[in-house]
Motif scaffolding. Structure first.
Motif, short mmCIF file in Angstrom:
data_model
loop_
_atom_site.label_atom_id
_atom_site.label_comp_id
_atom_site.label_asym_id
_atom_site.label_seq_id
_atom_site.Cartn_x
_atom_site.Cartn_y
_atom_site.Cartn_z
N THR A 42 0.84 -1.20 0.00
CA THR A 42 0.00 0.00 0.00
C THR A 42 0.87 1.24 0.00
O THR A 42 1.83 1.35 0.76
CB THR A 42 -0.91 0.01 1.24
N ARG A 43 0.52 2.20 -0.83
CA ARG A 43 1.30 3.42 -0.95
C ARG A 43 0.96 4.41 0.17
O ARG A 43 -0.12 4.32 0.79
CB ARG A 43 1.08 4.07 -2.32
N GLN A 73 9.58 -1.62 1.94
CA GLN A 73 8.98 -1.08 0.72
C GLN A 73 9.34 -1.94 -0.47
O GLN A 73 10.46 -2.48 -0.55
CB GLN A 73 9.46 0.36 0.49
N ASN A 76 8.26 -0.34 -6.02
CA ASN A 76 7.45 0.82 -6.41
C ASN A 76 7.26 1.81 -5.26
O ASN A 76 6.53 2.79 -5.41
CB ASN A 76 6.07 0.35 -6.90
N GLY A 77 7.88 1.53 -4.12
CA GLY A 77 7.78 2.44 -2.99
C GLY A 77 6.59 2.19 -2.09
O GLY A 77 6.40 2.93 -1.11
N ALA A 78 5.77 1.17 -2.38
CA ALA A 78 4.62 0.85 -1.53
C ALA A 78 5.09 0.06 -0.32
O ALA A 78 6.10 -0.66 -0.36
CB ALA A 78 3.59 0.06 -2.32
N TYR A 79 4.34 0.18 0.77
CA TYR A 79 4.72 -0.46 2.03
C TYR A 79 4.02 -1.80 2.18
O TYR A 79 2.88 -1.99 1.75
CB TYR A 79 4.37 0.46 3.20
#
Length: 258
Positions: A42-43, A73, A76-79
């Motif tokens: 989730t971003r 992360q 794509n930088g989402a957690y």
């Protein structure tokens, strides 16, 4: 205002022995529950929006959990949750096994319906009794903790198969043991419970209901086995379902904290 400051929030915090819990820590840990209900990473913007937080506050809590090893992360930088959560889950099971945790619920159920009740899970491809509470009835089936049951013939086996996820069901199909027919499993899904055939133990009938985890995956079955002459679905079904729901709530960690 997205949230109260820590001092204001602390006023509503519980006191234990004169010491208040750290409200900021509690609010940060609340995000772990949020992530446990996500099926994919989730971003930041979505975390902030779905939790009613400013982006700055959400980011601070996220990096706190990253630093503590709970989150990381993706590319794509989402957690997302790390595998650290599985270590704690394994430790929780080791420190307080499933049978121990659910025994009080089974005890109340046994007293309510005056019947011996059990909890079964899939172990090495078969239902296995991991918890049991007995009552002193004149006739009862002898099924000790560690007893393996039939997938096809037992009520527990039918429930555990009927509500299994497809990949788990395929794994069971590839094993050496017969599964219930698709017609039987469909009926169990529609009814929400299973009644055993009686052919694995002559003269007795079993009833089982499913126990689910936080993701609605079946993890166990609450069951009883009665002599045919004493079996009464109308009297036992509702208490069994209520006990299974209570165990599901307990295992999901959603039981109300007083």
């Amino acid at each position: 205002m997205a949230e109260q400051d820590a001092q204001t929030a602390d006023q509503g915090a519980k006191v234990s022995g004169g010491v208040r819990p750290l409200t900021t820590a509690l609010k940060t840990l609340e995000l772990l529950n949020f992530f446990s209900n996500q099926s994919s990473p989730t971003r930041l913007a979505d975390v902030a929006r779905e939790n009613g937080l400013s982006r700055a506050t959400a980011y601070q809590r996220l990096i706190t959990l990253v630093e503590a090893g709970w989150l990381d992360q993706d590319t794509n930088g989402a957690y997302r949750l790390t595998m650290f959560a599985t270590r704690l889950a394994a430790a929780a099971l080791e420190q307080a096994d499933l049978g121990t945790r659910v025994e009080p619920v089974l005890g109340r159920l046994a007293n309510r319906i005056n019947e011996t009740v059990s909890l079964a899970v899939i172990d090495r491809g078969l239902p296995c009794i991991v918890a049991r509470v007995e009552v002193n009835t004149p006739l009862r089936a002898e099924q000790r903790i560690g007893t393996f049951l039939s997938l096809d013939g037992s009520a527990s086996g039918r429930v555990l198969c009927a509500f299994a996820q497809e990949h788990a069901l395929e794994h069971l199909r590839a094993g050496a043991h017969s599964l219930p027919s698709e017609e039987t499993m469909q009926k169990v899904r529609e009814d929400g419970f299973a009644v055993s055939s009686g052919y694995t133990h002559s003269g007795v009938i079993g009833l089982a209901v499913p126990v689910f985890d936080a993701h609605q995956k079946i993890v166990a079955a609450v069951s009883l086995v009665q002599p045919e002459g004493r079996f009464d679905l109308a009297l036992t079904k509702a208490p069994m379902i209520e006990a299974a729901t209570e165990i599901s709530t307990l295992l999901q960690g959603t039981k109300d904290r007083k």
